[in-house]
Design an enzyme around this catalytic site. Structure first.
Site: not given
Length: 647
Positions: A308, A332-333, A336, A355, A410, A418, A594
């Site tokens: 974001e 979503h982004e 932010h 989140e 992380d 979320y 990922m």
């Protein structure tokens, strides 16, 4: 792991909060000025002690970062200088910054005679998580500017360098940053904590064939130099850069798309609804306060769905499905821009404030734009995925206000902040009603605009402006259960989309052998309904012939929709259906997101396909982001891997 006792704000912090300026939702000018005074910053930072930074930010905080950097694709490194403006909260002669794998060549400061004076500095031994502290001894108290000359390593944790062959066009090299959570320190020496916000400017030099973009206003100075300015104060993890063969296509007067030419037209069509999303969000939650909202479509190696970065969200190409079925990621982004960028978690323990709110706002944007049915389907899918993830997490990691200890932040990025965070806010919305809750969320964004806050500060604001304002609706004990409790509350009412009723019924009919796959009525199914169909299949002992029948009827193997591909390969591996391996190899080697590859490697690594998975990984590894490499290196660490990276 966490005490369920609620953290109480200190009286000093409460006093500081009372001093924070409220903002007019209809005035972008007022909101840009809504920065805390130095006294308030001091009170807040004393409360917001961040264990993942070395910075002495309660004594002195960086208020502005000025970068002058050169991009060197031959050595794969950034080099130049960072000039830091300092705001002092206590008298002192020491500045401590965060670094990771940086080579510091000199440090100077602007002294009282307005001359740059060389300063002594020490770079401590590196910690595996936090990197190395850079301690600078200042000659004068209240030094206002410090300049650090440095260069990065050739494989920093927050930058990926791609060869031309690893890009869409295969003509020019590419590089991009990923500073969240604490990776900004791998390419800039600074106070790498979300508790500290700073403006920034940059002059970036690159080969004239290379286009450079950053999360800031952009101005071309010459064929080799580009200038950037970010006038709003942001946390370090939102400073972002990318460079490569990029072209721009506008969507409207404040939004557009940067991408490699080969994918630009597809991205433009896929994300054409972005301007309407901005209007919807601004109408519901207050003015969009960042000037522009552009999208940068990155190469497939980008390790996340999106990032974001203000003014320029970084986006994975894996959401370009051709039918706008995965554009909730754009929502979503964009969300932010209010939750995360405007109101920021002060520490990574408070990640759910970023989140959870963003996932909630994302879903409201999707509902306004595409209808209640789609929004509820996405809620339901998210809930199902969270349940599966909770079964794999330790109890402590199922807590919203997570206790990270000395671990990397992380590790906080599971579905918990979320989706559990979203479910908590949906719970509040259902209890208080949308009209009241929408007003609360809008006022929350306005009140804390351009500030970094803790869970305790949110709790205080929630109590004053919702729980106490409308008594006997939601109790503090219920809020405690959501925020500090493990797992999901027993009183949760799960989301349930009736759009899935027919899908569930047809799946069961097929499993019972009463219909063949080709006889299923699927012509009107959306991507979300296909995901429900696949994800709710039995995870063990599903007959190989049945899986082959599905694949023959619906051509799941090799599908171009990344989400359906991931769901199908997950189902196949769970049931030992290894006919998918050739296509799965293509999937694993051509994208680096990922969420879409690491779980598949995990499934393979726990079976007799371990050696096959490791051989695929070793061939694909050079194209993965350093953060992806770090995750998978540990998985395949039974013997030394080729091409070990430095951190």
């Amino acid at each position: 792991m966490l005490s369920l006792r609620r953290t109480v704000l200190s009286s000093a912090l409460l006093f500081a909060l009372q001093l924070l300026p409220s903002t007019d939702a209809n005035s972008a000018t007022n909101t840009l000025a809504a920065e805390p005074t130095a006294t308030v910053v001091q009170a807040l930072t004393q409360q917001n002690q961040d264990a993942l930074t070395y910075a002495n930010y309660t004594e002195v905080s960086v208020s502005h970062v000025e970068l002058a950097l050169a991009i060197d694709f031959k050595q794969n490194r950034l080099s130049g200088e960072a000039t830091l403006d300092l705001a002092w909260h206590k008298p002192g002669k020491q500045l401590i910054l965060d670094t990771r794998d940086l080579t510091i060549t000199s440090v100077t400061a602007l002294n009282s005679t307005v001359k740059w004076q060389s300063l002594p500095f020490t770079l401590a031994k590196a910690d595996a998580v936090k990197g190395a502290a850079l301690t600078i001894k200042l000659a004068d108290e209240d030094t206002q500017k410090v300049k650090i000359k440095y260069h990065t390593s050739n494989n920093p944790s927050g930058i990926q360098w791609l060869t031309p062959e690893q890009t869409q066009g295969k003509q020019l090299p590419f590089m991009f940053s990923q500073s969240q959570a604490i990776h900004a320190r791998s390419w800039i020496p600074l106070q790498d904590t979300p508790a500290v916000r700073q403006t920034y400017s940059a002059t970036i030099t690159a080969d004239k064939a290379i286009t450079v973009v950053m999360s800031a206003d952009r101005k071309t100075l010459s064929s080799t130099q580009t200038q950037f300015t970010m006038p709003q104060a942001i946390p370090a993890y939102l400073i972002a850069i990318a460079a490569g063969h990029l072209k721009f296509s506008p969507l409207d007067n404040i939004s557009g798309i940067w991408a490699e030419p080969e994918i630009l037209d597809k991205a433009n069509k896929e994300f054409a609804d972005t301007p309407e999303m901005i209007k919807i969000a601004a109408k519901r939650y207050g003015d969009y306060r960042w000037g522009r909202y552009d999208l940068l479509i990155l190469p497939p190696s980008f390790p996340f769905g999106g990032m974001e970065n203000p003014r320029l969200s970084f986006i994975t190409p894996t959401v370009i499905a051709g039918d706008k079925s995965l554009v909730s990621l754009i929502a979503h982004e964009l969300a932010h821009s209010w939750s995360g960028n405007l109101v920021t978690n002060a520490t990574w323990r408070d990640l759910w404030l970023n989140e959870g709110f963003t996932t909630y706002v994302e879903n409201r944007i999707m509902e306004d734009l595409y209808g209640r049915d789609r929004a509820l389907m996405e809620q339901t899918i998210g809930y199902s995925e969270l349940l599966a993830e909770l079964a794999e997490l330790t109890p402590g990691d199922s807590v919203l206000h997570i206790d990270l200890g000395k671990r990397s932040p992380d590790e906080a990025f599971s579905g918990v902040p979320y989706v559990k965070g979203q479910l908590f806010l949906i719970f509040l919305e259902q209890k208080f009603g949308r009209e009241r809750f929408d007003a609360f969320v809008k006022s929350y964004f306005n009140h804390f605009a351009f500030q970094s806050i803790t869970t305790a500060q949110f709790r205080e604001y929630l109590s004053l402006n919702l729980l106490n304002k409308y008594p006997n609706v939601v109790s503090e004990a219920e809020v405690d259960t959501w925020i500090e409790g493990q797992g999901l509350p027993s009183f949760l009412v799960p989301p349930n989309s009736h759009a899935f009723d027919d899908i569930d019924a047809q799946r069961q009919t097929w499993l019972d052998g009463k219909l063949s796959a080709s006889e299923l009525k699927t012509s009107t199914w959306t991507v979300h309904q296909w995901l429900r169909f696949i994800n709710e299949m039995p995870r063990v002992n599903l007959d190989q012939a049945k899986l082959a029948e599905l694949n023959k009827a619906f051509h799941f193997t090799g599908t171009g929709n990344s989400e359906i591909a991931f769901a199908w390969y997950s189902l196949a591996l769970d049931n030992g259906y290894y006919a998918v391996l050739p296509a799965l190899k293509q999937h694993l080697t051509h994208i680096g997101r990922m969420r879409l590859i690491v779980p598949l490697y995990q499934k393979l690594a726990s079976t007799d396909q371990y050696d096959w998975a490791k051989s695929v990984y070793l061939k694909a590894r050079s194209g993965y982001h350093p953060q992806t490499q770090a995750s998978l290196d540990m998985m395949f660490a039974d013997k030394p891997l080729e091409h070990e990276h430095s951190h």
